[in-house]
Design a protein around this motif. Structure first.
Motif, mmCIF file in Angstrom:
data_model
loop_
_atom_site.group_PDB
_atom_site.id
_atom_site.type_symbol
_atom_site.label_atom_id
_atom_site.label_comp_id
_atom_site.label_asym_id
_atom_site.label_seq_id
_atom_site.Cartn_x
_atom_site.Cartn_y
_atom_site.Cartn_z
ATOM 1 N N ILE A 6 0.838 -1.205 0.000
ATOM 2 C CA ILE A 6 0.000 0.000 0.000
ATOM 3 C C ILE A 6 0.869 1.249 0.000
ATOM 4 O O ILE A 6 0.675 2.159 -0.807
ATOM 5 C CB ILE A 6 -0.970 -0.005 1.201
ATOM 6 N N LEU A 7 1.859 1.297 0.890
ATOM 7 C CA LEU A 7 2.740 2.463 0.961
ATOM 8 C C LEU A 7 3.534 2.671 -0.331
ATOM 9 O O LEU A 7 3.819 3.803 -0.719
ATOM 10 C CB LEU A 7 3.693 2.345 2.149
ATOM 11 N N ALA A 8 3.880 1.575 -0.995
ATOM 12 C CA ALA A 8 4.664 1.676 -2.223
ATOM 13 C C ALA A 8 3.828 2.167 -3.404
ATOM 14 O O ALA A 8 4.388 2.670 -4.380
ATOM 15 C CB ALA A 8 5.278 0.320 -2.559
ATOM 16 N N LEU A 9 2.512 2.029 -3.308
ATOM 17 C CA LEU A 9 1.670 2.358 -4.452
ATOM 18 C C LEU A 9 0.866 3.647 -4.302
ATOM 19 O O LEU A 9 0.342 4.156 -5.296
ATOM 20 C CB LEU A 9 0.734 1.183 -4.761
ATOM 21 N N HIS B 117 17.849 10.866 -1.625
ATOM 22 C CA HIS B 117 18.201 9.446 -1.486
ATOM 23 C C HIS B 117 17.735 8.810 -0.168
ATOM 24 O O HIS B 117 18.144 7.691 0.123
ATOM 25 C CB HIS B 117 19.697 9.215 -1.679
ATOM 26 N N VAL B 118 16.921 9.505 0.612
ATOM 27 C CA VAL B 118 16.430 8.887 1.850
ATOM 28 C C VAL B 118 15.555 7.684 1.524
ATOM 29 O O VAL B 118 15.467 6.752 2.326
ATOM 30 C CB VAL B 118 15.695 9.907 2.756
ATOM 31 N N ASP B 119 14.950 7.674 0.348
ATOM 32 C CA ASP B 119 14.109 6.533 -0.013
ATOM 33 C C ASP B 119 14.929 5.249 -0.143
ATOM 34 O O ASP B 119 14.419 4.160 0.112
ATOM 35 C CB ASP B 119 13.320 6.814 -1.290
ATOM 36 N N PHE C 133 17.943 -2.336 -5.986
ATOM 37 C CA PHE C 133 19.260 -2.625 -5.414
ATOM 38 C C PHE C 133 19.294 -2.293 -3.922
ATOM 39 O O PHE C 133 19.953 -2.986 -3.140
ATOM 40 C CB PHE C 133 20.373 -1.889 -6.167
ATOM 41 N N ALA C 134 18.591 -1.248 -3.518
ATOM 42 C CA ALA C 134 18.500 -0.918 -2.088
ATOM 43 C C ALA C 134 17.755 -2.021 -1.341
ATOM 44 O O ALA C 134 18.104 -2.360 -0.204
ATOM 45 C CB ALA C 134 17.817 0.430 -1.895
ATOM 46 N N LEU D 265 15.915 -0.574 4.861
ATOM 47 C CA LEU D 265 15.351 -0.890 6.183
ATOM 48 C C LEU D 265 14.090 -1.741 6.069
ATOM 49 O O LEU D 265 13.888 -2.676 6.860
ATOM 50 C CB LEU D 265 15.055 0.388 6.958
ATOM 51 N N ALA D 266 13.257 -1.433 5.088
ATOM 52 C CA ALA D 266 12.033 -2.216 4.895
ATOM 53 C C ALA D 266 12.365 -3.659 4.560
ATOM 54 O O ALA D 266 11.783 -4.595 5.134
ATOM 55 C CB ALA D 266 11.179 -1.587 3.797
#
Length: 120
Positions: A25-28, A38-40, A96-97, A46-47
């Protein structure tokens, strides 16, 4: 080696599934970001560190052979879905993150297993 009980695994399966739903949900949904460049990428790492921890406790399957491909596939699916949304964008760097978060989880777990957890 730590092996959680069946009851603990069932509880963590529920936590893992809930995290997948919330993460999807948060991703969409539309996001304005946090204003920091670049904080994302840190959020992605972390996710996926967290998802790896939940899944690792929830399942007895092998980490690199089953859990990592599953979570990388989930991350790729999110990126592909974002490519079709006008308020989101596809990003290989985000994927990649995600992978970095999975690797960091493994390194932390390996370090704890080798250095901090009591050996039997």
């Amino acid at each position: 080696m730590y092996t959680p009980s069946s009851r603990i695994r069932t509880l963590f399966k529920a936590f893992f599934l809930a995290a997948l739903v919330v993460g999807t949900i948060l991703a969409l949904i539309p996001s304005n970001g946090m204003g920091v460049k670049h904080v994302d990428k840190v959020q992605h790492a972390l996710a996926f560190f967290s998802l790896a921890a939940l899944l690792d406790i929830a399942s007895l399957r092998r980490y690199w052979q089953w859990k990592v491909p599953l979570l990388l596939g989930y991350g790729a699916m999110i990126e592909v879905l974002q490519a079709f949304l006008p308020w989101r964008s596809f990003s290989v760097a985000d994927w990649f993150a995600d992978a970095l978060g999975l690797g960091l989880y493994w390194l932390v777990w390996w370090w704890l297993l080798k250095n901090r957890l009591p050996h039997r």
